[in-house]
Design an enzyme around this catalytic site. Structure first.
Site, PDB file in Angstrom:
ATOM      1  N   SER A   1      42.402  34.305  35.764  1.00  0.00           N
ATOM      2  CA  SER A   1      42.843  32.943  36.052  1.00  0.00           C
ATOM      3  C   SER A   1      41.717  31.939  35.783  1.00  0.00           C
ATOM      4  O   SER A   1      41.151  31.927  34.692  1.00  0.00           O
ATOM      5  CB  SER A   1      43.355  32.869  37.494  1.00  0.00           C
TER       6      SER A   1
ATOM      7  N   ASP B   1      49.504  34.752  35.234  1.00  0.00           N
ATOM      8  CA  ASP B   1      48.205  34.862  35.899  1.00  0.00           C
ATOM      9  C   ASP B   1      47.876  36.300  36.298  1.00  0.00           C
ATOM     10  O   ASP B   1      48.665  36.991  36.937  1.00  0.00           O
ATOM     11  CB  ASP B   1      48.248  33.979  37.149  1.00  0.00           C
TER      12      ASP B   1
END
Length: 308
Positions: free
Chosen positions: A40, A154
């Protein structure tokens, strides 16, 4: 000879600016970072660092205010009200260009989740920008990324602190930075600040959290414990952070790093990118203290702050 470090940078949205300070502290103390793995925002900061442009990114991040952050929110209500991320990654592209991961001077891995095959995916070759985008596509907030007939979101969905990709580098130390650490013991003064923002910003912020019209104080961190103040995205993020904290504990139990640097999850909300300066400085200070303990003649596994 310099001691070498494999650096692991976890997920945590705006708190990821603390990664910048950690990297600065590691380098200032004479360590050589020989590999980076990130998830991320950790993949974004790690990728920018591996491309040699961390100082440029740091300068840009320190200059963000609420207006500039708002301008980054290129929402597409035609496609599920996702944030597209085009504006943010255009800034990154202007900064680092469009390199492939295998051409970077430092080995780099970005961790994402392949939704269709329901498994973790490591980007260690191909477009660096694509890898960053895939790794940071927060479910229900940032649009998923489609590449080569796969759909990525993510990496924090399965691995918010990707330690395993760092093991093969054979560094002297594996240093991991967790952005979802235990809440700090905050005083009233650090939780509450006077509300002097314009009315238009309060209205926009309703997307993230609700504000009481009769409230003369803006409560930042306290609001996270008060569901009546949450907006849709804040609720989704609280669920995501809860899941990530549990997964992080599982990953740490299986593959403990030599040094774990923990950034309190209540230091900043996930969208508060305008607090970059404070987060960078905090990451630097915490890492400096943690590295001093790592260098002391104690055990071989450390956690900082203590008790985590």
């Amino acid at each position: 000879m310099k001691k070498t470090v494999s650096l692991v940078l976890g997920s945590g949205a705006a708190r990821g600016n603390a990664h910048i300070g950690v990297i600065q502290a590691i380098q200032e103390r004479g360590y050589e970072i020989i590999s980076v793995s990130g998830c991320s925002i950790g993949s974004v900061i790690g990728g920018v660092f591996a491309a040699g442009k961390l100082e440029d990114y740091s300068e840009w991040a320190r200059g963000l205010d609420k207006v500039r952050v708002l301008r980054m929110l290129d929402m597409s209500f035609r496609h599920g009200a996702y944030i597209k991320g085009d504006r943010f990654f255009q800034v990154i592209s202007d900064m680092i260009g469009t390199p492939n991961i295998e051409t970077l001077p430092i080995p780099f891995t970005a961790v994402a989740v392949d939704l269709l095959n329901q498994k973790e995916f490591w980007f260690n070759k191909g477009s660096l920008i694509d890898a960053m985008r895939a790794s940071s596509a927060i479910p229900s907030i940032v649009a998923p990324v489609q590449l080569n007939n796969r759909v990525y979101v993510d990496g924090g969905v399965l691995n918010p602190l990707p330690i395993i990709p760092s093991v093969s580098a054979g560094a002297d130390y594996i240093i991991a930075v967790d952005l979802n650490g235990p809440a700090q013991e905050l005083t009233t003064e650090t939780l509450v600040e006077k509300s002097n923002e314009p009315e238009w910003w309060s209205n926009v912020k309703g997307l993230f959290g609700k504000q009481r019209a009769d409230d003369e104080l803006e409560v930042r961190s306290v609001n996270k414990n008060s569901p009546e103040t949450w907006g849709r995205l804040q609720t989704i993020n609280m669920m995501f952070e809860t899941m990530q904290e549990s997964l992080t504990q599982y990953k740490l139990a299986g593959y403990p790093p030599d040094l774990l640097i923990s950034i309190p999850k209540d230091f900043a909300a996930f969208y508060e990118f305008w607090h970059a300066a404070e987060l960078i400085d905090f990451g630097y200070d915490v890492a400096t203290k943690a590295l001093a303990e790592l260098e002391s003649p104690k055990e071989t596994f450390y956690s900082f702050p203590k008790g985590y």
